[in-house]
Design a protein around this motif. Structure first.
Motif, short mmCIF file in Angstrom:
data_model
loop_
_atom_site.label_atom_id
_atom_site.label_comp_id
_atom_site.label_asym_id
_atom_site.label_seq_id
_atom_site.Cartn_x
_atom_site.Cartn_y
_atom_site.Cartn_z
N ARG A 3 -10.61 -1.53 -2.16
CA ARG A 3 -9.94 -0.21 -1.92
C ARG A 3 -9.31 0.43 -0.54
NH1 ARG A 3 -13.67 4.48 -0.19
NH2 ARG A 3 -12.09 5.54 -1.34
N ILE A 6 -3.99 3.53 1.56
CA ILE A 6 -2.27 3.38 1.33
C ILE A 6 -1.95 5.05 3.06
CG2 ILE A 6 0.12 3.92 0.51
CD1 ILE A 6 -1.65 3.38 -1.85
N THR A 11 6.68 10.72 0.20
CA THR A 11 5.45 11.56 -1.11
C THR A 11 6.02 9.67 -2.24
OG1 THR A 11 5.50 13.16 -1.42
CG2 THR A 11 5.06 12.47 -3.36
N SER A 14 4.83 7.01 -1.91
CA SER A 14 2.97 7.19 -1.94
C SER A 14 2.80 6.44 -3.17
CB SER A 14 2.59 8.03 -0.95
OG SER A 14 1.20 8.39 -1.16
N SER A 15 3.74 7.44 -3.45
CA SER A 15 3.39 7.48 -5.75
C SER A 15 3.10 6.13 -6.59
CB SER A 15 3.98 8.36 -6.51
OG SER A 15 3.63 8.50 -7.74
N VAL A 18 0.63 3.70 -5.15
CA VAL A 18 -0.65 4.30 -5.86
C VAL A 18 -0.88 3.52 -7.58
CG1 VAL A 18 -1.79 5.82 -6.89
CG2 VAL A 18 -1.49 6.37 -4.58
N LYS A 19 0.40 4.14 -7.40
CA LYS A 19 0.56 3.64 -9.29
C LYS A 19 0.85 1.83 -10.15
CE LYS A 19 2.69 7.44 -10.31
NZ LYS A 19 4.16 7.98 -11.56
N GLN A 22 -3.12 0.93 -8.59
CA GLN A 22 -3.92 0.65 -9.90
C GLN A 22 -4.52 0.00 -11.08
OE1 GLN A 22 -3.28 4.91 -10.23
NE2 GLN A 22 -4.92 5.83 -9.32
N ARG A 27 -8.55 0.04 -5.72
CA ARG A 27 -8.73 1.46 -5.63
C ARG A 27 -8.27 1.97 -4.80
NH1 ARG A 27 -14.63 2.19 -5.04
NH2 ARG A 27 -14.32 4.41 -5.33
N PRO A 28 -6.60 2.81 -4.98
CA PRO A 28 -5.65 3.06 -3.22
C PRO A 28 -6.34 4.59 -3.44
CG PRO A 28 -4.68 3.51 -5.95
CD PRO A 28 -6.26 2.58 -6.29
N PHE A 29 -6.12 4.43 -1.86
CA PHE A 29 -6.47 6.39 -1.26
C PHE A 29 -5.09 6.42 -0.43
CE2 PHE A 29 -8.28 9.38 1.14
CZ PHE A 29 -8.45 10.28 0.11
N ALA A 30 -4.73 7.43 -0.64
CA ALA A 30 -3.23 7.86 -0.56
C ALA A 30 -3.20 9.41 0.98
CB ALA A 30 -2.30 8.33 -0.78
#
Length: 233
Positions: A3, A6, A11, A14-15, A18-19, A22, A27-30
């Motif tokens: 895990r 972030i 935005t 961050s996006s 995450v992508k 993944q 397993r990312p959590f922003a």
């Protein structure tokens, strides 16, 4: 599955992170603020933190220092648009494990995350209680430094650098070796962080103790070879 937390308020970046994570089977959590990051850390286990410095509610370095004081030892990779050597030094001194400047290549960030995940925590067991070179003495258990009996105030990173030299008296240490031994990761070869920290320690212990070997690195001479013993500056 590892895990990753972030902490990034932009935005678009961050996006992207995450992508990317993944797609790499993480397993990312922003989150977008230090406050949200604190809540996330309290609610779940993370293996790596990707941290921006310019957060909307708190300086990222202040947040980092705070969680380190709270005992959070999760590897932290600072990802920021601030690229000065002062920012780099401040990040590492504040407890960061690695530092990357924006703009960045995701492939490189991913490689650094994998490096952090491969590093297993170890308990350092000193082979002695102190290191001595003439009047220069380091107490390994108390992390204190003395020169001619007078205590010298060194930061954690400065102490680690001095310890490395004292464990390798009279040996020439390259900048790459010092980066690996003191910082523990492959740093940007164009960075002058080693030279900056050698200067810091020289100014506190004495220039005579750290000899520049041009084109290679630095060497700490054995005390008995010095014409005079340096005193703190």
């Amino acid at each position: 599955m590892n895990r990753i937390l972030i902490v990034e308020d932009e935005t678009r970046i961050s996006s992207l992170l995450v992508k990317g994570f993944q797609a790499a089977s993480y397993r990312p959590f922003a989150v977008a603020s230090a406050h949200e990051a604190s809540i996330a850390l309290g609610a779940g286990d993370f293996d790596v933190i990707i941290l921006d410095i310019g957060l909307p509610d708190e300086n990222g370095l202040d947040f980092l220092s705070r969680i380190r004081l709270q005992g959070v030892d999760i590897p932290v990779i600072v990802l920021t648009a601030r690229t000065s050597i002062d920012d780099t030094v401040a990040s590492l001194e504040g407890g960061a494990d690695d530092y990357m400047a924006k703009p960045f290549r995701f492939e490189e960030l991913l490689a650094r995350v994998k490096l952090r995940l491969r590093a297993e925590p170890t308990v350092a067991i000193p082979d002695d209680t102190e290191l001595v070179n003439g009047p220069l003495r380091l107490e390994l258990l108390t992390r204190r430094v003395f020169l001619h009996g007078k205590e010298i105030d060194l930061s954690a990173r400065e102490f680690a650098l001095a310890e490395t030299f004292l464990r390798n008296v009279d040996l020439v240490l390259s900048r790459d070796q010092l980066l690996s031994l003191v910082w523990g990761f492959d740093f940007d070869p164009s960075s002058n962080v080693v030279d900056v920290y050698v200067r810091y320690v020289r100014n506190k212990i004495g220039h005579e103790w750290f000899v520049t070997v041009r084109g290679v690195g630095y060497r700490m001479p054995a005390a008995h070879t010095l014409s005079t013993f340096s005193s703190p500056v």
